[in-house]
Design an enzyme around this catalytic site. Structure first.
Site, PDB file in Angstrom:
ATOM      1  N   LYS A 154     -14.756  -7.959  -8.776  1.00  0.00           N
ATOM      2  CA  LYS A 154     -13.793  -8.772  -9.812  1.00  0.00           C
ATOM      3  C   LYS A 154     -13.422  -9.882  -8.803  1.00  0.00           C
ATOM      4  O   LYS A 154     -13.363 -11.170  -9.266  1.00  0.00           O
ATOM      5  CB  LYS A 154     -12.836  -8.006 -10.326  1.00  0.00           C
ATOM      6  CG  LYS A 154     -12.016  -8.837 -11.452  1.00  0.00           C
ATOM      7  CD  LYS A 154     -11.122  -7.663 -12.069  1.00  0.00           C
ATOM      8  CE  LYS A 154     -10.585  -8.563 -13.288  1.00  0.00           C
ATOM      9  NZ  LYS A 154      -9.525  -7.421 -13.914  1.00  0.00           N
ATOM     10  N   ASP A 155     -12.661  -9.692  -7.722  1.00  0.00           N
ATOM     11  CA  ASP A 155     -12.215 -10.745  -6.800  1.00  0.00           C
ATOM     12  C   ASP A 155     -13.075 -11.665  -6.495  1.00  0.00           C
ATOM     13  O   ASP A 155     -12.966 -12.971  -6.103  1.00  0.00           O
ATOM     14  CB  ASP A 155     -11.409  -9.958  -5.761  1.00  0.00           C
ATOM     15  CG  ASP A 155     -10.092  -9.370  -5.961  1.00  0.00           C
ATOM     16  OD1 ASP A 155      -9.407  -9.819  -7.012  1.00  0.00           O
ATOM     17  OD2 ASP A 155      -9.899  -8.424  -5.224  1.00  0.00           O
ATOM     18  N   HIS A 215       0.688  -1.280   0.165  1.00  0.00           N
ATOM     19  CA  HIS A 215      -0.110  -0.020   0.002  1.00  0.00           C
ATOM     20  C   HIS A 215       0.695   1.412   0.055  1.00  0.00           C
ATOM     21  O   HIS A 215       0.385   2.306  -0.181  1.00  0.00           O
ATOM     22  CB  HIS A 215      -0.796   0.028   1.352  1.00  0.00           C
ATOM     23  CG  HIS A 215      -2.289  -0.916   1.156  1.00  0.00           C
ATOM     24  ND1 HIS A 215      -1.947  -2.076   0.729  1.00  0.00           N
ATOM     25  CD2 HIS A 215      -3.613  -0.487   1.194  1.00  0.00           C
ATOM     26  CE1 HIS A 215      -3.344  -2.662   0.735  1.00  0.00           C
ATOM     27  NE2 HIS A 215      -4.163  -1.571   0.705  1.00  0.00           N
ATOM     28  N   GLU A 230       5.604 -34.002  -1.434  1.00  0.00           N
ATOM     29  CA  GLU A 230       4.541 -33.570  -1.844  1.00  0.00           C
ATOM     30  C   GLU A 230       4.756 -32.913  -3.321  1.00  0.00           C
ATOM     31  O   GLU A 230       5.894 -32.322  -3.672  1.00  0.00           O
ATOM     32  CB  GLU A 230       3.685 -32.554  -1.130  1.00  0.00           C
ATOM     33  CG  GLU A 230       2.978 -33.200   0.086  1.00  0.00           C
ATOM     34  CD  GLU A 230       1.823 -33.900  -0.553  1.00  0.00           C
ATOM     35  OE1 GLU A 230       1.649 -35.136  -1.234  1.00  0.00           O
ATOM     36  OE2 GLU A 230       0.378 -33.304   0.018  1.00  0.00           O
ATOM     37  N   SER A 261      -0.203  -0.756  -6.255  1.00  0.00           N
ATOM     38  CA  SER A 261       0.017  -1.860  -7.040  1.00  0.00           C
ATOM     39  C   SER A 261       0.384  -1.651  -8.270  1.00  0.00           C
ATOM     40  O   SER A 261       0.295  -0.506  -8.828  1.00  0.00           O
ATOM     41  CB  SER A 261      -1.583  -2.470  -7.356  1.00  0.00           C
ATOM     42  OG  SER A 261      -2.199  -2.713  -6.080  1.00  0.00           O
TER      43      SER A 261
END
Length: 431
Positions: A247-248, A219, A291, A223
Protein backbone atom coordinates in the site's frame (compact mmCIF):
# COMPACT_ATOMS: atom_id res chain seq x y z
CA UNK A 1 4.83 -3.30 19.92
CA UNK A 2 5.26 -7.02 20.42
CA UNK A 3 1.95 -8.89 20.24
CA UNK A 4 1.77 -12.54 21.20
CA UNK A 5 0.71 -13.40 17.65
CA UNK A 6 3.57 -11.52 15.93
CA UNK A 7 5.48 -13.78 13.55
CA UNK A 8 8.97 -14.68 14.69
CA UNK A 9 11.91 -14.11 12.39
CA UNK A 10 13.25 -17.31 10.84
CA UNK A 11 16.32 -17.11 8.57
CA UNK A 12 15.79 -19.07 5.37
CA UNK A 13 19.43 -19.72 4.48
CA UNK A 14 22.65 -20.74 6.20
CA UNK A 15 24.10 -17.29 5.48
CA UNK A 16 21.02 -15.66 7.00
CA UNK A 17 21.35 -17.77 10.17
CA UNK A 18 25.06 -16.99 10.36
CA UNK A 19 24.44 -13.24 10.13
CA UNK A 20 21.50 -13.38 12.57
CA UNK A 21 23.64 -15.07 15.22
CA UNK A 22 26.37 -12.42 14.98
CA UNK A 23 24.53 -9.22 14.03
CA UNK A 24 20.73 -9.54 14.08
CA UNK A 25 20.13 -6.62 11.72
CA UNK A 26 17.75 -8.58 9.44
CA UNK A 27 15.75 -9.57 12.54
CA UNK A 28 15.55 -5.90 13.59
CA UNK A 29 14.27 -4.86 10.14
CA UNK A 30 11.79 -7.76 10.07
CA UNK A 31 10.39 -6.81 13.48
CA UNK A 32 10.28 -3.10 12.59
CA UNK A 33 8.78 -3.03 9.08
CA UNK A 34 8.24 -6.66 8.17
CA UNK A 35 5.94 -9.51 9.03
CA UNK A 36 7.02 -9.35 12.67
CA UNK A 37 5.28 -6.00 13.15
CA UNK A 38 1.46 -6.35 13.24
CA UNK A 39 -0.44 -3.09 12.68
CA UNK A 40 -4.16 -2.22 12.79
CA UNK A 41 -5.94 -3.60 9.75
CA UNK A 42 -8.01 -0.44 9.12
CA UNK A 43 -5.28 2.14 8.43
CA UNK A 44 -6.34 4.51 5.65
CA UNK A 45 -4.20 6.50 3.22
CA UNK A 46 -3.56 9.16 5.85
CA UNK A 47 -1.04 6.75 7.37
CA UNK A 48 1.01 6.64 4.15
CA UNK A 49 2.48 10.08 4.72
CA UNK A 50 4.85 8.93 7.45
CA UNK A 51 6.64 6.66 4.97
CA UNK A 52 6.52 9.43 2.36
CA UNK A 53 8.24 11.78 4.83
CA UNK A 54 11.08 9.27 5.17
CA UNK A 55 11.36 8.99 1.38
CA UNK A 56 11.63 12.76 0.93
CA UNK A 57 14.15 13.02 3.78
CA UNK A 58 16.27 10.48 1.92
CA UNK A 59 15.92 12.45 -1.33
CA UNK A 60 17.00 15.62 0.46
CA UNK A 61 20.06 13.98 2.03
CA UNK A 62 21.23 12.32 -1.20
CA UNK A 63 20.74 15.37 -3.43
CA UNK A 64 22.17 17.65 -0.75
CA UNK A 65 25.39 15.62 -0.47
CA UNK A 66 25.94 15.76 -4.24
CA UNK A 67 25.15 19.48 -4.41
CA UNK A 68 27.60 20.16 -1.57
CA UNK A 69 30.37 18.69 -3.75
CA UNK A 70 29.95 21.60 -6.17
CA UNK A 71 28.77 24.42 -3.89
CA UNK A 72 31.17 27.18 -2.81
CA UNK A 73 30.20 28.70 0.56
CA UNK A 74 31.54 32.17 -0.11
CA UNK A 75 29.76 35.51 -0.18
CA UNK A 76 31.64 36.23 -3.40
CA UNK A 77 31.13 32.85 -5.05
CA UNK A 78 27.96 31.22 -3.65
CA UNK A 79 25.57 32.67 -6.24
CA UNK A 80 27.93 31.84 -9.12
CA UNK A 81 28.50 28.31 -7.80
CA UNK A 82 24.74 27.69 -7.92
CA UNK A 83 24.70 28.98 -11.51
CA UNK A 84 27.65 26.68 -12.23
CA UNK A 85 25.68 23.73 -10.86
CA UNK A 86 22.69 24.67 -13.00
CA UNK A 87 24.63 25.20 -16.25
CA UNK A 88 27.88 23.20 -16.19
CA UNK A 89 27.49 20.19 -13.88
CA UNK A 90 26.06 17.09 -15.56
CA UNK A 91 22.38 16.92 -14.54
CA UNK A 92 23.12 19.69 -12.06
CA UNK A 93 19.91 21.51 -12.93
CA UNK A 94 17.95 18.38 -12.04
CA UNK A 95 19.78 17.91 -8.74
CA UNK A 96 19.25 21.53 -7.75
CA UNK A 97 15.54 21.49 -8.66
CA UNK A 98 15.09 18.07 -7.03
CA UNK A 99 16.53 19.47 -3.80
CA UNK A 100 14.57 22.73 -3.89
CA UNK A 101 11.23 21.11 -4.76
CA UNK A 102 12.01 18.17 -2.49
CA UNK A 103 12.00 20.58 0.44
CA UNK A 104 8.53 21.80 -0.52
CA UNK A 105 7.18 18.28 -0.95
CA UNK A 106 8.81 17.24 2.32
CA UNK A 107 6.86 19.98 4.10
CA UNK A 108 3.65 19.09 2.22
CA UNK A 109 3.71 15.47 3.39
CA UNK A 110 4.76 16.46 6.93
CA UNK A 111 1.90 18.98 7.17
CA UNK A 112 -0.58 16.32 6.05
CA UNK A 113 1.01 13.90 8.53
CA UNK A 114 0.60 16.44 11.36
CA UNK A 115 -3.02 17.29 10.56
CA UNK A 116 -3.85 13.60 10.26
CA UNK A 117 -2.45 13.17 13.77
CA UNK A 118 -4.52 16.12 14.97
CA UNK A 119 -7.75 14.72 13.52
CA UNK A 120 -7.32 11.15 14.73
CA UNK A 121 -5.92 12.06 18.16
CA UNK A 122 -2.52 10.48 17.63
CA UNK A 123 -1.12 12.80 20.30
CA UNK A 124 -3.18 11.15 23.04
CA UNK A 125 -1.93 8.56 25.54
CA UNK A 126 0.01 6.37 25.17
CA UNK A 127 1.58 8.13 22.15
CA UNK A 128 2.50 11.49 23.68
CA UNK A 129 6.24 10.95 23.14
CA UNK A 130 5.66 9.94 19.51
CA UNK A 131 3.88 13.25 18.96
CA UNK A 132 6.54 15.31 20.74
CA UNK A 133 9.41 13.71 18.82
CA UNK A 134 7.50 14.43 15.62
CA UNK A 135 7.30 18.10 16.60
CA UNK A 136 11.05 18.11 17.33
CA UNK A 137 11.59 16.78 13.79
CA UNK A 138 9.37 19.57 12.46
CA UNK A 139 11.36 22.26 14.33
CA UNK A 140 14.61 20.82 13.00
CA UNK A 141 13.14 20.83 9.50
CA UNK A 142 12.25 24.52 9.83
CA UNK A 143 15.78 25.41 10.97
CA UNK A 144 17.33 23.34 8.18
CA UNK A 145 15.05 24.82 5.51
CA UNK A 146 15.71 28.39 6.63
CA UNK A 147 19.48 27.94 6.47
CA UNK A 148 19.21 26.17 3.13
CA UNK A 149 17.20 29.06 1.69
CA UNK A 150 20.10 31.40 2.52
CA UNK A 151 22.71 29.37 0.63
CA UNK A 152 21.91 30.42 -3.00
CA UNK A 153 22.79 33.97 -1.85
CA UNK A 154 20.19 35.65 -4.01
CA UNK A 155 18.22 38.74 -3.05
CA UNK A 156 15.51 36.86 -1.18
CA UNK A 157 18.10 34.63 0.49
CA UNK A 158 20.06 37.59 1.81
CA UNK A 159 17.11 39.67 2.93
CA UNK A 160 15.32 36.66 4.33
CA UNK A 161 18.33 36.01 6.55
CA UNK A 162 18.40 39.68 7.50
CA UNK A 163 14.71 39.73 8.50
CA UNK A 164 14.52 36.33 10.21
CA UNK A 165 17.64 36.81 12.33
CA UNK A 166 16.42 40.33 13.10
CA UNK A 167 13.63 38.76 15.15
CA UNK A 168 16.12 37.95 17.87
CA UNK A 169 16.97 41.62 18.30
CA UNK A 170 13.46 42.09 19.73
CA UNK A 171 14.47 40.13 22.85
CA UNK A 172 15.37 42.64 25.60
CA UNK A 173 19.04 42.94 26.65
CA UNK A 174 20.34 39.73 25.05
CA UNK A 175 18.58 39.89 21.68
CA UNK A 176 21.12 41.91 19.72
CA UNK A 177 24.16 39.95 21.05
CA UNK A 178 22.38 36.71 20.09
CA UNK A 179 21.75 38.02 16.58
CA UNK A 180 25.40 39.08 16.17
CA UNK A 181 26.52 35.69 17.50
CA UNK A 182 24.26 33.83 15.04
CA UNK A 183 25.41 35.86 12.04
CA UNK A 184 29.03 36.21 13.07
CA UNK A 185 28.70 39.95 12.45
CA UNK A 186 26.23 42.79 12.22
CA UNK A 187 24.75 41.68 8.88
CA UNK A 188 24.62 38.47 6.81
CA UNK A 189 28.03 37.95 5.23
CA UNK A 190 30.78 35.38 4.86
CA UNK A 191 30.66 34.19 8.47
CA UNK A 192 26.88 33.67 8.38
CA UNK A 193 27.03 31.85 5.05
CA UNK A 194 29.78 29.50 6.24
CA UNK A 195 28.04 28.52 9.47
CA UNK A 196 24.63 28.23 7.79
CA UNK A 197 26.10 25.88 5.19
CA UNK A 198 27.77 23.80 7.89
CA UNK A 199 24.56 23.49 9.93
CA UNK A 200 22.41 22.92 6.86
CA UNK A 201 24.63 19.96 5.96
CA UNK A 202 24.63 18.57 9.52
CA UNK A 203 21.00 18.92 10.61
CA UNK A 204 19.45 16.43 8.14
CA UNK A 205 21.49 13.69 9.80
CA UNK A 206 20.25 14.90 13.20
CA UNK A 207 16.71 14.73 11.78
CA UNK A 208 17.38 11.16 10.62
CA UNK A 209 18.47 10.27 14.16
CA UNK A 210 15.31 11.76 15.68
CA UNK A 211 13.25 9.93 13.04
CA UNK A 212 14.70 6.67 14.35
CA UNK A 213 13.63 7.66 17.87
CA UNK A 214 10.21 8.67 16.51
CA UNK A 215 9.71 5.25 14.90
CA UNK A 216 11.11 3.45 17.94
CA UNK A 217 8.70 5.25 20.27
CA UNK A 218 5.85 4.42 17.87
CA UNK A 219 6.63 0.71 18.00
CA UNK A 220 6.20 0.60 21.78
CA UNK A 221 2.44 1.43 21.92
CA UNK A 222 1.81 0.52 18.27
CA UNK A 223 0.13 2.60 15.59
CA UNK A 224 -3.08 4.51 16.14
CA UNK A 225 -5.95 3.87 13.71
CA UNK A 226 -8.98 5.72 12.26
CA UNK A 227 -11.33 4.44 14.98
CA UNK A 228 -8.95 5.20 17.84
CA UNK A 229 -9.86 1.83 19.39
CA UNK A 230 -7.01 -0.21 20.84
CA UNK A 231 -5.94 -3.50 19.30
CA UNK A 232 -7.62 -6.38 21.16
CA UNK A 233 -6.92 -9.55 19.19
CA UNK A 234 -5.06 -10.93 16.21
CA UNK A 235 -8.11 -10.25 14.01
CA UNK A 236 -7.54 -6.53 14.53
CA UNK A 237 -4.11 -6.56 12.89
CA UNK A 238 -2.25 -7.40 9.72
CA UNK A 239 1.50 -7.92 9.23
CA UNK A 240 3.13 -4.71 8.02
CA UNK A 241 4.69 -6.71 5.17
CA UNK A 242 3.35 -7.43 2.61
CA UNK A 243 0.05 -5.61 3.22
CA UNK A 244 1.23 -2.12 4.09
CA UNK A 245 4.51 -2.21 2.21
CA UNK A 246 2.44 -2.76 -0.93
CA UNK A 247 0.00 0.00 0.00
CA UNK A 248 2.81 2.41 0.88
CA UNK A 249 4.70 1.44 -2.26
CA UNK A 250 2.02 2.26 -4.81
CA UNK A 251 1.00 5.45 -2.96
CA UNK A 252 4.65 6.57 -2.87
CA UNK A 253 4.89 5.93 -6.62
CA UNK A 254 1.81 8.10 -7.17
CA UNK A 255 3.14 10.94 -5.03
CA UNK A 256 6.60 10.75 -6.57
CA UNK A 257 4.96 11.05 -9.99
CA UNK A 258 3.44 14.36 -8.86
CA UNK A 259 6.85 15.38 -7.52
CA UNK A 260 8.51 14.58 -10.85
CA UNK A 261 5.81 16.50 -12.73
CA UNK A 262 6.66 19.56 -10.63
CA UNK A 263 10.38 18.94 -11.02
CA UNK A 264 10.35 18.69 -14.82
CA UNK A 265 7.49 20.99 -15.82
CA UNK A 266 7.21 23.70 -13.13
CA UNK A 267 10.45 23.67 -11.10
CA UNK A 268 10.27 27.34 -10.12
CA UNK A 269 6.55 27.49 -9.32
CA UNK A 270 7.13 27.41 -5.55
CA UNK A 271 10.22 29.63 -5.58
CA UNK A 272 10.68 33.40 -5.72
CA UNK A 273 12.03 35.09 -8.89
CA UNK A 274 14.07 37.61 -6.85
CA UNK A 275 16.35 34.79 -5.78
CA UNK A 276 17.78 34.73 -9.31
CA UNK A 277 19.22 38.19 -8.59
CA UNK A 278 22.59 38.21 -6.76
CA UNK A 279 22.41 39.38 -3.14
CA UNK A 280 22.72 43.15 -2.85
CA UNK A 281 22.80 44.69 0.66
CA UNK A 282 22.05 48.12 -0.86
CA UNK A 283 18.83 47.15 -2.68
CA UNK A 284 15.91 45.97 -0.55
CA UNK A 285 13.26 43.89 -2.39
CA UNK A 286 9.80 45.46 -2.52
CA UNK A 287 8.19 42.48 -0.76
CA UNK A 288 10.31 40.23 1.43
CA UNK A 289 8.73 36.83 2.09
CA UNK A 290 10.07 33.50 3.34
CA UNK A 291 9.36 30.20 1.60
CA UNK A 292 5.67 29.23 1.40
CA UNK A 293 5.85 26.66 4.20
CA UNK A 294 6.69 29.46 6.68
CA UNK A 295 3.88 31.79 5.61
CA UNK A 296 1.37 30.93 8.41
CA UNK A 297 4.00 31.70 11.07
CA UNK A 298 5.15 34.81 9.23
CA UNK A 299 1.52 36.00 9.25
CA UNK A 300 1.33 35.45 13.02
CA UNK A 301 4.55 37.42 13.45
CA UNK A 302 3.22 40.37 11.41
CA UNK A 303 -0.16 40.40 13.17
CA UNK A 304 1.18 42.32 16.17
CA UNK A 305 1.27 45.98 15.17
CA UNK A 306 1.04 47.81 18.50
CA UNK A 307 2.79 47.77 21.85
CA UNK A 308 0.99 46.12 24.77
CA UNK A 309 1.82 46.03 28.49
CA UNK A 310 5.05 47.95 27.87
CA UNK A 311 6.21 45.16 25.55
CA UNK A 312 7.22 46.06 22.01
CA UNK A 313 4.93 44.78 19.22
CA UNK A 314 7.89 43.09 17.51
CA UNK A 315 8.63 41.07 20.63
CA UNK A 316 4.96 40.06 20.93
CA UNK A 317 5.11 38.86 17.33
CA UNK A 318 8.23 36.77 17.98
CA UNK A 319 6.70 35.27 21.15
CA UNK A 320 3.47 34.43 19.32
CA UNK A 321 5.31 32.88 16.38
CA UNK A 322 7.27 30.49 18.59
CA UNK A 323 4.28 29.88 20.88
CA UNK A 324 2.16 28.80 17.89
CA UNK A 325 4.39 25.75 17.54
CA UNK A 326 5.35 25.16 21.17
CA UNK A 327 1.71 24.95 22.34
CA UNK A 328 1.33 21.84 20.15
CA UNK A 329 3.59 20.04 22.64
CA UNK A 330 0.84 20.45 25.25
CA UNK A 331 -2.00 19.01 23.14
CA UNK A 332 -2.08 15.68 25.05
CA UNK A 333 -3.09 17.65 28.16
CA UNK A 334 -5.23 20.32 26.50
CA UNK A 335 -7.52 17.73 24.91
CA UNK A 336 -9.15 15.73 27.72
CA UNK A 337 -11.61 13.76 25.58
CA UNK A 338 -11.54 9.98 26.21
CA UNK A 339 -12.13 9.43 22.49
CA UNK A 340 -9.17 9.70 20.14
CA UNK A 341 -10.62 9.77 16.63
CA UNK A 342 -12.30 12.91 15.31
CA UNK A 343 -14.61 10.64 13.31
CA UNK A 344 -16.58 10.02 16.53
CA UNK A 345 -16.42 13.60 17.84
CA UNK A 346 -19.01 15.76 16.01
CA UNK A 347 -18.12 19.11 17.62
CA UNK A 348 -14.40 18.49 17.38
CA UNK A 349 -14.72 17.62 13.71
CA UNK A 350 -16.42 20.94 12.88
CA UNK A 351 -13.80 22.99 14.69
CA UNK A 352 -11.01 20.94 13.09
CA UNK A 353 -12.15 21.99 9.61
CA UNK A 354 -12.44 25.59 10.78
CA UNK A 355 -8.83 25.34 12.03
CA UNK A 356 -7.75 24.01 8.63
CA UNK A 357 -9.37 27.00 6.88
CA UNK A 358 -7.81 29.34 9.45
CA UNK A 359 -4.31 28.00 8.79
CA UNK A 360 -4.92 28.37 5.04
CA UNK A 361 -5.90 32.01 5.58
CA UNK A 362 -2.76 32.57 7.65
CA UNK A 363 -0.74 31.05 4.82
CA UNK A 364 -2.29 33.41 2.30
CA UNK A 365 -1.75 36.46 4.53
CA UNK A 366 1.87 35.46 5.18
CA UNK A 367 2.66 35.52 1.48
CA UNK A 368 0.56 38.59 0.60
CA UNK A 369 1.73 42.24 0.66
CA UNK A 370 0.95 44.24 3.78
CA UNK A 371 -2.30 46.18 3.60
CA UNK A 372 -4.86 47.28 6.23
CA UNK A 373 -7.26 44.52 5.14
CA UNK A 374 -4.59 41.80 5.16
CA UNK A 375 -3.30 42.90 8.57
CA UNK A 376 -6.80 42.86 10.07
CA UNK A 377 -7.54 39.45 8.53
CA UNK A 378 -4.23 38.12 9.82
CA UNK A 379 -4.99 39.36 13.32
CA UNK A 380 -8.38 37.64 13.33
CA UNK A 381 -6.89 34.39 12.02
CA UNK A 382 -4.09 34.55 14.61
CA UNK A 383 -6.59 35.13 17.41
CA UNK A 384 -8.63 32.12 16.30
CA UNK A 385 -5.55 29.90 16.01
CA UNK A 386 -4.64 30.41 19.66
CA UNK A 387 -8.28 30.34 20.78
CA UNK A 388 -8.75 26.97 19.08
CA UNK A 389 -6.05 25.25 21.10
CA UNK A 390 -6.26 27.16 24.37
CA UNK A 391 -10.03 27.69 24.70
CA UNK A 392 -12.14 25.80 22.16
CA UNK A 393 -10.36 22.43 22.28
CA UNK A 394 -10.40 22.09 26.12
CA UNK A 395 -14.07 23.13 26.25
CA UNK A 396 -15.12 20.81 23.43
CA UNK A 397 -13.25 17.87 24.96
CA UNK A 398 -15.19 18.29 28.20
CA UNK A 399 -18.66 19.07 26.87
CA UNK A 400 -19.23 17.17 23.64
CA UNK A 401 -20.98 13.81 23.52
CA UNK A 402 -18.99 11.45 21.29
CA UNK A 403 -20.66 8.96 18.98
CA UNK A 404 -20.67 5.25 19.99
CA UNK A 405 -17.35 3.57 19.32
CA UNK A 406 -16.88 0.18 17.61
CA UNK A 407 -16.18 -2.68 19.98
CA UNK A 408 -13.08 -3.63 18.04
CA UNK A 409 -11.16 -2.77 14.92
CA UNK A 410 -12.05 -6.03 13.19
CA UNK A 411 -15.78 -5.58 13.77
CA UNK A 412 -15.73 -2.06 12.37
CA UNK A 413 -13.95 -3.33 9.26
CA UNK A 414 -15.70 -6.63 8.65
CA UNK A 415 -19.26 -5.89 9.76
CA UNK A 416 -19.69 -2.14 9.62
CA UNK A 417 -19.34 0.39 12.40
CA UNK A 418 -23.06 1.14 12.72
CA UNK A 419 -24.02 -2.49 13.30
CA UNK A 420 -21.19 -3.31 15.65
CA UNK A 421 -21.00 -0.31 17.92
CA UNK A 422 -21.72 0.39 21.55
CA UNK A 423 -21.73 3.44 23.83
CA UNK A 424 -18.42 4.48 25.36
CA UNK A 425 -17.56 2.40 28.38
CA UNK A 426 -19.92 -0.43 27.37
CA UNK A 427 -19.30 -3.63 25.49
CA UNK A 428 -21.64 -5.30 23.09
CA UNK A 429 -23.23 -8.46 24.58
CA UNK A 430 -22.11 -11.72 23.02
CA UNK A 431 -24.54 -13.43 20.63
Amino acid sequence: MSFAWAKAYEPKTELGRWIDERMPLPRLVYNAVGGGYPVPRNLNYGWNFGVLSGIFLTIQIVTGIVLAMHYFASADGAFNSVEHIMRDVNAGWMLRYAHANGASFFFIVVYIHIFRGLFYGSYKAPRELVWMLGLVIYLLMMATAFMGYVLPWGQMSYWGAQVITGFFSAIPLVGEPIRVWLLGGFAPDQAALTRFFSLHYLLPFVIAGVVILHIWSLHIPGSNNPTGVDVKSEKDTLPFHPFYTAKDGWFAALFLTLYCAMLFFAPNALGHPDNYIPANPLATPAHIVPEWYFWPFYAILRSFTFNFLWVDAKLWGVIAMFASILLLFFLPWLDKSPVRSGSYRPMFKRFFWILLVDVAILGYIGGAPISPLNVALGQLATAYYFAHFLIILPLVSRRETPLPLPNSISESVLHGEKQESAPIGQTKPAN
